[in-house]
Enzyme design. Structure first.
Site, PDB file in Angstrom:
ATOM      1  N   LYS A 115      -2.587   7.438  13.152  1.00  0.00           N
ATOM      2  CA  LYS A 115      -3.778   7.815  13.918  1.00  0.00           C
ATOM      3  C   LYS A 115      -3.499   7.899  15.410  1.00  0.00           C
ATOM      4  O   LYS A 115      -4.169   8.654  16.113  1.00  0.00           O
ATOM      5  CB  LYS A 115      -4.938   6.844  13.639  1.00  0.00           C
ATOM      6  CG  LYS A 115      -5.479   6.972  12.211  1.00  0.00           C
ATOM      7  CD  LYS A 115      -6.910   6.502  12.058  1.00  0.00           C
ATOM      8  CE  LYS A 115      -7.422   6.819  10.651  1.00  0.00           C
ATOM      9  NZ  LYS A 115      -8.744   6.311  10.364  1.00  0.00           N
ATOM     10  N   LYS A 197      -4.445  13.046   0.559  1.00  0.00           N
ATOM     11  CA  LYS A 197      -5.662  12.481  -0.030  1.00  0.00           C
ATOM     12  C   LYS A 197      -6.908  13.164   0.561  1.00  0.00           C
ATOM     13  O   LYS A 197      -6.881  13.633   1.704  1.00  0.00           O
ATOM     14  CB  LYS A 197      -5.709  10.952   0.124  1.00  0.00           C
ATOM     15  CG  LYS A 197      -6.181  10.450   1.454  1.00  0.00           C
ATOM     16  CD  LYS A 197      -6.623   8.985   1.370  1.00  0.00           C
ATOM     17  CE  LYS A 197      -7.359   8.664   2.666  1.00  0.00           C
ATOM     18  NZ  LYS A 197      -8.167   7.489   2.671  1.00  0.00           N
ATOM     19  N   LYS A 200     -12.718  12.292   4.596  1.00  0.00           N
ATOM     20  CA  LYS A 200     -13.956  12.807   5.187  1.00  0.00           C
ATOM     21  C   LYS A 200     -13.747  13.369   6.579  1.00  0.00           C
ATOM     22  O   LYS A 200     -14.590  14.086   7.094  1.00  0.00           O
ATOM     23  CB  LYS A 200     -15.054  11.742   5.169  1.00  0.00           C
ATOM     24  CG  LYS A 200     -14.734  10.427   5.877  1.00  0.00           C
ATOM     25  CD  LYS A 200     -15.956   9.504   5.870  1.00  0.00           C
ATOM     26  CE  LYS A 200     -15.694   8.131   5.289  1.00  0.00           C
ATOM     27  NZ  LYS A 200     -14.798   7.257   6.051  1.00  0.00           N
TER      28      LYS A 200
HETATM   29  P1  ATP Z   1     -11.292   8.751   7.338  1.00  0.00           P
HETATM   30  O1  ATP Z   1     -11.139  10.203   6.973  1.00  0.00           O
HETATM   31  O2  ATP Z   1     -12.387   8.491   8.340  1.00  0.00           O
HETATM   32  O3  ATP Z   1     -10.022   8.041   7.655  1.00  0.00           O
HETATM   33  P2  ATP Z   1     -11.536   8.146   4.563  1.00  0.00           P
HETATM   34  O4  ATP Z   1     -12.354   9.207   3.907  1.00  0.00           O
HETATM   35  O5  ATP Z   1     -10.067   8.213   4.370  1.00  0.00           O
HETATM   36  O6  ATP Z   1     -11.883   8.039   6.076  1.00  0.00           O
HETATM   37  P3  ATP Z   1     -12.113   5.288   4.519  1.00  0.00           P
HETATM   38  O7  ATP Z   1     -13.381   4.989   5.239  1.00  0.00           O
HETATM   39  O8  ATP Z   1     -10.826   4.984   5.221  1.00  0.00           O
HETATM   40  O9  ATP Z   1     -12.126   6.791   4.008  1.00  0.00           O
HETATM   41  O10 ATP Z   1     -12.080   4.571   3.116  1.00  0.00           O
HETATM   42  C1  ATP Z   1     -13.165   3.950   2.482  1.00  0.00           C
HETATM   43  C2  ATP Z   1     -12.754   3.585   1.087  1.00  0.00           C
HETATM   44  O11 ATP Z   1     -12.613   4.759   0.285  1.00  0.00           O
HETATM   45  C3  ATP Z   1     -11.422   2.850   0.982  1.00  0.00           C
HETATM   46  O12 ATP Z   1     -11.538   1.813   0.041  1.00  0.00           O
HETATM   47  C4  ATP Z   1     -10.456   3.910   0.516  1.00  0.00           C
HETATM   48  O13 ATP Z   1      -9.360   3.383  -0.208  1.00  0.00           O
HETATM   49  C5  ATP Z   1     -11.348   4.790  -0.345  1.00  0.00           C
HETATM   50  N1  ATP Z   1     -10.890   6.179  -0.341  1.00  0.00           N
HETATM   51  C6  ATP Z   1     -10.877   7.005   0.720  1.00  0.00           C
HETATM   52  N2  ATP Z   1     -10.426   8.221   0.400  1.00  0.00           N
HETATM   53  C7  ATP Z   1     -10.127   8.163  -0.932  1.00  0.00           C
HETATM   54  C8  ATP Z   1      -9.596   9.109  -1.870  1.00  0.00           C
HETATM   55  N3  ATP Z   1      -9.305  10.350  -1.508  1.00  0.00           N
HETATM   56  N4  ATP Z   1      -9.431   8.725  -3.149  1.00  0.00           N
HETATM   57  C9  ATP Z   1      -9.736   7.468  -3.526  1.00  0.00           C
HETATM   58  N5  ATP Z   1     -10.226   6.530  -2.704  1.00  0.00           N
HETATM   59  C10 ATP Z   1     -10.418   6.855  -1.416  1.00  0.00           C
END
Ligand code: ATP
Ligand code: LTN
Length: 333
Positions: A115, A197, A200
């Site tokens: 990041k 992955k 959002k």
């Molecule tokens: P950002 O894009 O803001 O980094 P993110 O969408 O990756 O956010 P987080 O807020 O970091 O999501 O994660 C919240 C939860 O959702 C965590 O427990 C993470 O492991 C899970 N998670 C996030 N993206 C995925 C995915 N693509 N598949 C499965 N689990 C996910």
């Protein structure tokens, strides 16, 4: 006497609308854990500030994240759902723990390395000490278990290190938390780059499906999903990452296993398959969206939940914070 339930803690950043990755990978599991554990679920708005945010968007995303969790099935009668910034002990303990954390260990965190690249020369100190705030979240509640995805394991390991260091230096103060390893946790990949992955904060909105997307948008996004030049619906993450990801999503939405899905689409093209995945996801999200719309209008109910959970979390968190302050030698009258 009823046995005391173990404490389970998790947090989610209000950095945008939740995706089906968040839902199938985290939130849906949280909903299923509520009967077996004393659960705390936190909308970690202070963590969201470690990357640039537009204030009005952060406010809206925080509120909507909270009600999305309720709409998805987090039950305030069973679990404690609250905002991180409403419990000042999080920021206070994070400061204290900063004084027991090492630059070397924080600099090794992969999430920080990834990041910080996006922040150019002026990397925020908050991004660097992000894992210390996460440690404070977990340790304040004497949590036994933390369900985390692969990407957060390193942060939990660090939490355990900091907690043990503090306990050894003074006396036992923090419960050392364990990772909660559930059944097979779903890992949902980007619809546009299935090696990455689903996230959002992806710039390409076709890469993810959010829990707020209307039915026609969901179906359109799945129609545009990247597959391959073959025509067979077959599970093979390596050779067919796009199709395998769609199969994983379809399996999460319908409960069918991969063998059944392969059979269901034998001799049919990707077009039919993608439409079926889109429809299954839209059907899964429909009741959540309906409940979301109702909750959005019920401000009094939301206020009541927030007030109750904030009072409860402040009490629990201040108990731990008080102990820490005494042990490190802060003066009290
Ligand atoms: P950002 O894009 O803001 O980094 P993110 O969408 O990756 O956010 P987080 O807020 O970091 O999501 O994660 C919240 C939860 O959702 C965590 O427990 C993470 O492991 C899970 N998670 C996030 N993206 C995925 C995915 N693509 N598949 C499965 N689990 C996910
Ligand atoms: N860093 C986590 C969110 C998070 C968290 C926590 C998870 C903040 N505090 C405490 C578990 C326990 C993330 O980005 N998924």
């Amino acid at each position: 006497m009823e046995e005391k339930k173990k404490i389970l803690y998790s947090g989610i950043q209000p950095s945008g609308s939740f995706t089906i990755g968040n839902y199938f990978g985290a939130i849906k599991n949280w909903v299923n854990l509520q009967d077996d554990y004393d659960c705390y679920f936190c909308v970690v708005d202070l963590h969201a500030l470690t990357v640039p945010q537009v204030p009005k968007d952060l406010r809206k995303n925080s509120f909507e994240s909270f009600i999305t969790l309720l709409a998805a099935g987090i039950d305030p009668e069973k679990s404690t759902l609250y905002f991180q910034s409403h419990v000042s002990a999080h920021a206070e303990l994070a400061w204290l723990l900063n004084c027991y954390s090492y630059m070397g260990e924080l600099g090794r965190m992969t999430q920080f390395k990834d990041k910080s690249k996006k922040q150019g020369e002026n990397i925020r100190v908050g991004l660097y000490s992000y894992p210390v705030l996460m440690a404070a979240d977990i340790l304040l509640y004497q949590s036994d278990l933390v369900p985390v995805g692969e990407d957060q394991k390193q942060h939990l390991e660090l939490t355990r290190d900091i907690a043990s260091r503090f306990n050894n230096l003074y006396s036992p103060t923090f419960k050392i938390p364990e990772p909660y390893i559930g059944k097979k946790g779903a890992r949902i990949m980007s619809l546009q780059e299935p090696e990455k992955k689903m996230s959002k904060s992806d710039e390409n909105i076709n890469a993810f499906v959010t829990l707020q997307d209307p039915r026609d948008v969901i179906i359109k996004k799945f129609k545009r999903a990247i597959t391959d030049s073959d025509t067979q619906v077959r599970f093979d993450r390596k050779e067919k990452p796009g199709v395998s990801n769609l199969m994983e999503i379809y399996s999460c939405a319908t409960g069918k296993d991969f063998k059944d899905i392969e059979k269901e689409f034998e001799g049919k093209g990707y077009g039919d398959f993608k439409t079926a995945v889109g429809e299954a996801v839209a059907d899964t999200l429909a009741p959540i969206q309906k409940r979301f719309a109702e909750l959005k209008e019920d401000k009094a109910y939301i206020k009541e939940i927030v007030e109750n959970s904030t009072a409860k979390t402040n009490r629990a968190a201040n108990r731990t914070l008080g102990k820490v302050k005494r042990k490190v030698g802060l003066f009290e009258v």
